[in-house]
Design a protein around this motif. Sequence first.
Motif, PDB file in Angstrom:
ATOM      1  N   SER A   1       3.544   1.402   0.789  1.00 50.18           N
ATOM      2  CA  SER A   1       4.808   0.682   0.962  1.00 50.18           C
ATOM      3  C   SER A   1       5.168  -0.153  -0.260  1.00 50.18           C
ATOM      4  CB  SER A   1       4.737  -0.212   2.204  1.00 50.18           C
ATOM      5  OG  SER A   1       3.791  -1.267   2.000  1.00 50.18           O
ATOM      6  N   VAL A   2       4.185  -0.592  -0.965  1.00 48.25           N
ATOM      7  CA  VAL A   2       4.433  -1.434  -2.152  1.00 48.25           C
ATOM      8  C   VAL A   2       4.758  -0.576  -3.367  1.00 48.25           C
ATOM      9  CG1 VAL A   2       3.403  -3.074  -3.763  1.00 48.25           C
ATOM     10  CG2 VAL A   2       3.034  -3.343  -1.316  1.00 48.25           C
TER      11      VAL A   2
ATOM     12  N   GLN B   1      -9.058  -0.724   9.002  1.00 52.08           N
ATOM     13  CA  GLN B   1      -8.694  -1.597   7.875  1.00 52.08           C
ATOM     14  C   GLN B   1      -8.310  -0.771   6.644  1.00 52.08           C
ATOM     15  OE1 GLN B   1     -12.364  -3.745   7.856  1.00 52.08           O
ATOM     16  NE2 GLN B   1     -11.521  -5.511   8.993  1.00 52.08           N
ATOM     17  N   LYS B   2      -9.058   0.305   6.428  1.00 54.38           N
ATOM     18  CA  LYS B   2      -8.744   1.162   5.289  1.00 54.38           C
ATOM     19  C   LYS B   2      -7.391   1.828   5.455  1.00 54.38           C
ATOM     20  CE  LYS B   2     -13.544   2.191   4.070  1.00 54.38           C
ATOM     21  NZ  LYS B   2     -14.592   3.242   3.968  1.00 54.38           N
ATOM     22  N   GLU B   3      -7.080   2.309   6.688  1.00 52.33           N
ATOM     23  CA  GLU B   3      -5.797   2.949   6.939  1.00 52.33           C
ATOM     24  C   GLU B   3      -4.648   1.951   6.741  1.00 52.33           C
ATOM     25  OE1 GLU B   3      -4.984   6.060   7.451  1.00 52.33           O
ATOM     26  OE2 GLU B   3      -7.094   6.655   7.233  1.00 52.33           O
ATOM     27  N   ALA B   4      -4.865   0.711   7.230  1.00 56.44           N
ATOM     28  CA  ALA B   4      -3.837  -0.319   7.072  1.00 56.44           C
ATOM     29  C   ALA B   4      -3.596  -0.638   5.596  1.00 56.44           C
ATOM     30  CB  ALA B   4      -4.251  -1.586   7.818  1.00 56.44           C
ATOM     31  N   LEU B   5      -4.687  -0.637   4.808  1.00 51.31           N
ATOM     32  CA  LEU B   5      -4.565  -0.940   3.383  1.00 51.31           C
ATOM     33  C   LEU B   5      -3.844   0.194   2.648  1.00 51.31           C
ATOM     34  CD1 LEU B   5      -5.281  -3.107   1.347  1.00 51.31           C
ATOM     35  CD2 LEU B   5      -7.456  -1.960   0.946  1.00 51.31           C
ATOM     36  N   LYS B   6      -4.100   1.462   3.072  1.00 50.02           N
ATOM     37  CA  LYS B   6      -3.414   2.592   2.439  1.00 50.02           C
ATOM     38  C   LYS B   6      -1.913   2.535   2.705  1.00 50.02           C
ATOM     39  CE  LYS B   6      -7.286   5.870   2.554  1.00 50.02           C
ATOM     40  NZ  LYS B   6      -7.805   7.128   3.155  1.00 50.02           N
ATOM     41  N   LYS B   7      -1.563   2.216   3.944  1.00 48.37           N
ATOM     42  CA  LYS B   7      -0.148   2.115   4.296  1.00 48.37           C
ATOM     43  C   LYS B   7       0.520   0.987   3.504  1.00 48.37           C
ATOM     44  CE  LYS B   7      -0.579   3.930   9.004  1.00 48.37           C
ATOM     45  NZ  LYS B   7      -0.426   3.633  10.453  1.00 48.37           N
TER      46      LYS B   7
END
Length: 376
Positions: A358-359, A348-354
């Motif tokens: 991207s934003v 979840q943390k990796e997905a949030l960093k990506k």
Amino acid sequence: MADKRDYYEVLGISKGASEDDIKKAYKKMARKYHPDLNPDNKEAEEKFKEVNEAYEILSDPGKKARYDQYGHAGVDPNFGAGGAGFDGSFDFGDLGDIFGSFFGGGFGGGRRTNPNAPQRGESIRMSLAISFEEAAFGCEKAVTVDRMEQCGTCRGNGCAPGTTPEICPDCHGTGQVQVRRQTPMGVFATSSPCTKCGGKGRIIHQPCKDCHGTGAVRKRKTIQASIPAGIDNGQTISIRGQGHAGVNGGPAGDLLITITVRPHELFRREGTSVLCEAPITFAQAVLGAELEIPTIDGKVKYDLPEGTQSGTTFRLKGKGIPAINGRGRGDQYVTVYIETPRNLNREQKEALKKFAESVGDNNYEERKKFFKKFKK
């Protein structure tokens, strides 16, 4: 007397008003300032007394004629025979009336209350705690009070059945005895409660066994109280005639109930508005969502627009508190705040960093404004 208002002005009528006009004006003003409609309002109480005094004079043809000719002096007992003028002489005995008006009747001659006249009973005050919803929509509550009621055995006269009270021979029923003293300044009269009857004006030789001569007995009674919709914390309702019994056949007092509204775990109140806060997720704030919002009527659905910022407040029309006068209803205001998730796992943390990479900063307008000001 200089501070007394004109009686016609008090009733809001002209000097040539007819008897019917006087009566109509009195009813209107008495209803406006009546103590039952203005509980704990000292100004209204004084206005009510002023209205009654004005009507007492203007409804009596003789007093009205004297008032029209001489003003307040014509109907003031302290000004001789109906204010018929001052011929230069003065009886020092009249000082009793003047001093009596200044010192509460200590010198005699002033107006006194007949101890045997009907007197209104005292009101009973109590507090009642109700829920937030009960205050909003109204309710019926059973309240128990201890009050003095007219004795059923003697019917309030304090005498044993078959007997009657005796008019006090010393004060002749007035409850006061007067002593006159000759002084170098004239005759002064002093009044004090009659010791023979205790200031009651009558003597009971055979007291009622149930009330012991008081004419009243203490009883506990349960009363149904109607709490109006929209009542707020600290407001008082009045239930007429449910207080202590009157004296000498006078009316009973009132039951005055002050309302305490218990706090609600979700809602708080400002006037007729209901306010609450609702947590939303980061995804709901970004993408928008259909929310279920609690109200005092139950849950309602609300479409949260995408891009909603934390701290945004929206309105649910007509979901507030009903107005206590029955005219309309307030709104509910809901402030949303974004709850930050805790205890994310590695994925979840990796997905949030990506997602953050991207934003970038381009989609955070308030953030850019803040750091721009900071650089200045």
